[in-house]
Write a protein that holds these residues in place. Structure first.
Motif, PDB file in Angstrom:
ATOM      1  N   ARG A 244       2.508   4.104  14.114  1.00 43.87           N
ATOM      2  CA  ARG A 244       3.856   4.146  14.672  1.00 43.87           C
ATOM      3  C   ARG A 244       4.315   5.586  14.917  1.00 43.87           C
ATOM      4  O   ARG A 244       4.045   6.467  14.099  1.00 43.87           O
ATOM      5  N   PRO A 245       5.008   5.835  16.036  1.00 42.85           N
ATOM      6  CA  PRO A 245       5.522   7.187  16.289  1.00 42.85           C
ATOM      7  C   PRO A 245       6.421   7.650  15.142  1.00 42.85           C
ATOM      8  O   PRO A 245       7.246   6.880  14.647  1.00 42.85           O
ATOM      9  N   GLY A 246       6.207   8.873  14.713  1.00 44.06           N
ATOM     10  CA  GLY A 246       7.057   9.444  13.681  1.00 44.06           C
ATOM     11  C   GLY A 246       6.664   9.114  12.262  1.00 44.06           C
ATOM     12  O   GLY A 246       7.346   9.532  11.322  1.00 44.06           O
ATOM     13  N   ALA A 247       5.554   8.381  12.072  1.00 45.84           N
ATOM     14  CA  ALA A 247       5.113   8.082  10.704  1.00 45.84           C
ATOM     15  C   ALA A 247       4.599   9.369  10.067  1.00 45.84           C
ATOM     16  O   ALA A 247       3.706  10.020  10.601  1.00 45.84           O
ATOM     17  N   THR A 248       5.184   9.749   8.938  1.00 48.90           N
ATOM     18  CA  THR A 248       4.850  11.023   8.300  1.00 48.90           C
ATOM     19  C   THR A 248       4.232  10.788   6.925  1.00 48.90           C
ATOM     20  O   THR A 248       4.398   9.707   6.346  1.00 48.90           O
ATOM     21  N   PRO A 249       3.514  11.788   6.389  1.00 46.93           N
ATOM     22  CA  PRO A 249       3.033  11.674   5.014  1.00 46.93           C
ATOM     23  C   PRO A 249       4.198  11.413   4.069  1.00 46.93           C
ATOM     24  O   PRO A 249       5.324  11.860   4.320  1.00 46.93           O
ATOM     25  N   VAL A 250       3.932  10.679   3.013  1.00 43.29           N
ATOM     26  CA  VAL A 250       5.007  10.268   2.101  1.00 43.29           C
ATOM     27  C   VAL A 250       4.622  10.591   0.665  1.00 43.29           C
ATOM     28  O   VAL A 250       3.453  10.826   0.352  1.00 43.29           O
ATOM     29  N   GLN A 251       5.617  10.593  -0.217  1.00 42.47           N
ATOM     30  CA  GLN A 251       5.386  10.882  -1.632  1.00 42.47           C
ATOM     31  C   GLN A 251       5.910   9.780  -2.542  1.00 42.47           C
ATOM     32  O   GLN A 251       5.706   9.824  -3.740  1.00 42.47           O
ATOM     33  N   THR A 252       6.603   8.823  -1.960  1.00 46.37           N
ATOM     34  CA  THR A 252       7.166   7.766  -2.799  1.00 46.37           C
ATOM     35  C   THR A 252       7.275   6.463  -2.025  1.00 46.37           C
ATOM     36  O   THR A 252       7.521   6.473  -0.814  1.00 46.37           O
ATOM     37  N   LEU A 253       7.060   5.375  -2.729  1.00 49.90           N
ATOM     38  CA  LEU A 253       7.251   4.061  -2.127  1.00 49.90           C
ATOM     39  C   LEU A 253       8.718   3.630  -2.218  1.00 49.90           C
ATOM     40  O   LEU A 253       9.115   2.646  -1.619  1.00 49.90           O
ATOM     41  N   GLY A 254       9.494   4.361  -3.011  1.00 49.09           N
ATOM     42  CA  GLY A 254      10.921   4.113  -3.062  1.00 49.09           C
ATOM     43  C   GLY A 254      11.300   2.812  -3.728  1.00 49.09           C
ATOM     44  O   GLY A 254      12.375   2.287  -3.491  1.00 49.09           O
ATOM     45  N   ARG A 255      10.417   2.280  -4.554  1.00 48.02           N
ATOM     46  CA  ARG A 255      10.765   1.058  -5.290  1.00 48.02           C
ATOM     47  C   ARG A 255      10.068   1.081  -6.634  1.00 48.02           C
ATOM     48  O   ARG A 255       9.006   1.692  -6.801  1.00 48.02           O
ATOM     49  N   HIS A 256      10.628   0.406  -7.605  1.00 45.96           N
ATOM     50  CA  HIS A 256      10.105   0.445  -8.960  1.00 45.96           C
ATOM     51  C   HIS A 256       9.215  -0.743  -9.239  1.00 45.96           C
ATOM     52  O   HIS A 256       9.335  -1.795  -8.626  1.00 45.96           O
ATOM     53  N   GLY A 257       8.319  -0.577 -10.182  1.00 47.85           N
ATOM     54  CA  GLY A 257       7.495  -1.689 -10.640  1.00 47.85           C
ATOM     55  C   GLY A 257       6.590  -2.225  -9.569  1.00 47.85           C
ATOM     56  O   GLY A 257       6.309  -3.412  -9.523  1.00 47.85           O
ATOM     57  N   HIS A 258       6.106  -1.363  -8.672  1.00 47.73           N
ATOM     58  CA  HIS A 258       5.227  -1.852  -7.609  1.00 47.73           C
ATOM     59  C   HIS A 258       3.931  -2.369  -8.212  1.00 47.73           C
ATOM     60  O   HIS A 258       3.271  -1.709  -8.999  1.00 47.73           O
ATOM     61  N   HIS A 259       3.597  -3.578  -7.860  1.00 52.51           N
ATOM     62  CA  HIS A 259       2.307  -4.129  -8.268  1.00 52.51           C
ATOM     63  C   HIS A 259       1.871  -5.099  -7.206  1.00 52.51           C
ATOM     64  O   HIS A 259       2.673  -5.628  -6.444  1.00 52.51           O
TER      65      HIS A 259
END
Length: 260
Positions: A244-259
């Protein structure tokens, strides 16, 4: 040493045995018998599915889309049948923090023209609030209709991660079928193609011959980092997002307890 059709080599480690074409054809034909039986059983199950009873529901219940609240009946777009996919949602999470499994399903159903041609409409429902859902849909480039079913009871709302079918008779609406888990796989044509390959899906649960590449966790390929490496960590996005246009490297999924 080069391999020619007249000179089959000894076995290559971790790979299928090398044989001549006639031997391969015989083995292929033997498997085809099982594949045809599998197809016929699938047809039989589909016939039973068409004979399931159905449950009436209130078609006036409102869902929220780009034009605000509309009755669920509108999702049929005048057609008699409707298939919906119920997309999970993590409130307040950035795009990369949304559900990777639901992304695989939605991404493989980007276009419903063949369903429409058969008199079947398609929509995606999610529990996300519309003001969060709308920018996500725009970012992903989805063209199929999305609606928020926040606070809407089942079977229109309820548990997400399901493919569900509805039938309309005038203003009456009925639930006819729903599936989840591996029942959603028939949408994901990539898995079907991987099942045809010698290395399969590359997942540890698969029954593979000795010496094949070691499998990884289920669905390991569904998230990757900016360099394309499969990872489920905080630097990951669902794989299609990187296109997708504008997709950048990230450092967080922004949600807790990801499984998974």
């Amino acid at each position: 040493m080069t391999t020619t059709p007249d000179d089959p080599t000894t076995a290559l480690p971790g790979r299928p045995p090398v044989v001549d074409l006639a031997t391969w054809q015989t083995a292929r034909d033997e498997l085809l018998v099982r594949e045809k039986a599998h197809t016929r059983e699938g047809d039989s199950i589909a016939a039973a599915r068409r004979r399931l009873p159905m449950v009436e529901l209130d078609g006036t219940v409102e869902v929220v889309g780009p034009d605000g609240p509309v009755p669920f009946l509108d999702l049929f777009q005048g057609r008699d049948e409707l298939v919906v996919y119920k997309h999970m949602w993590y409130d307040g999470a950035p795009h990369q923090g949304q559900c990777e499994g639901c992304t695989t399903t939605a991404w493989h159903l980007k276009d419903a023209v063949y369903l429409d041609a058969r008199g079947v409409s398609f929509a995606i429902l999610t529990t996300g609030p519309w003001d969060e859902v709308a920018p996500y849909v725009e970012f992903m480039g989805y063209t199929q209709p999305w609606y928020s079913v926040r606070d809407v009871d089942a079977p229109v709302g309820g548990d997400m991660g399901h493919l569900t079918c509805f039938l309309r008779d005038g203003d009456r609406v009925f639930l006819t079928y729903s599936t989840t888990g591996r029942g959603n796989e028939r949408v994901n044509s990539s898995l079907g193609l991987l099942d045809m390959t010698p290395y399969g899906r590359g997942e540890a649960w698969e029954d593979n011959p000795e010496g094949r590449p070691e499998g990884r966790g289920p669905c390991w390929s569904w998230r990757s980092d900016a360099d394309g490496n499969a990872t489920w960590g905080p630097t990951s996005r669902p794989v299609p997002q990187w296109t997708r246009p504008g997709a950048t490297p990230v450092q967080t999924l922004g949600r807790h307890g990801h499984h998974h």
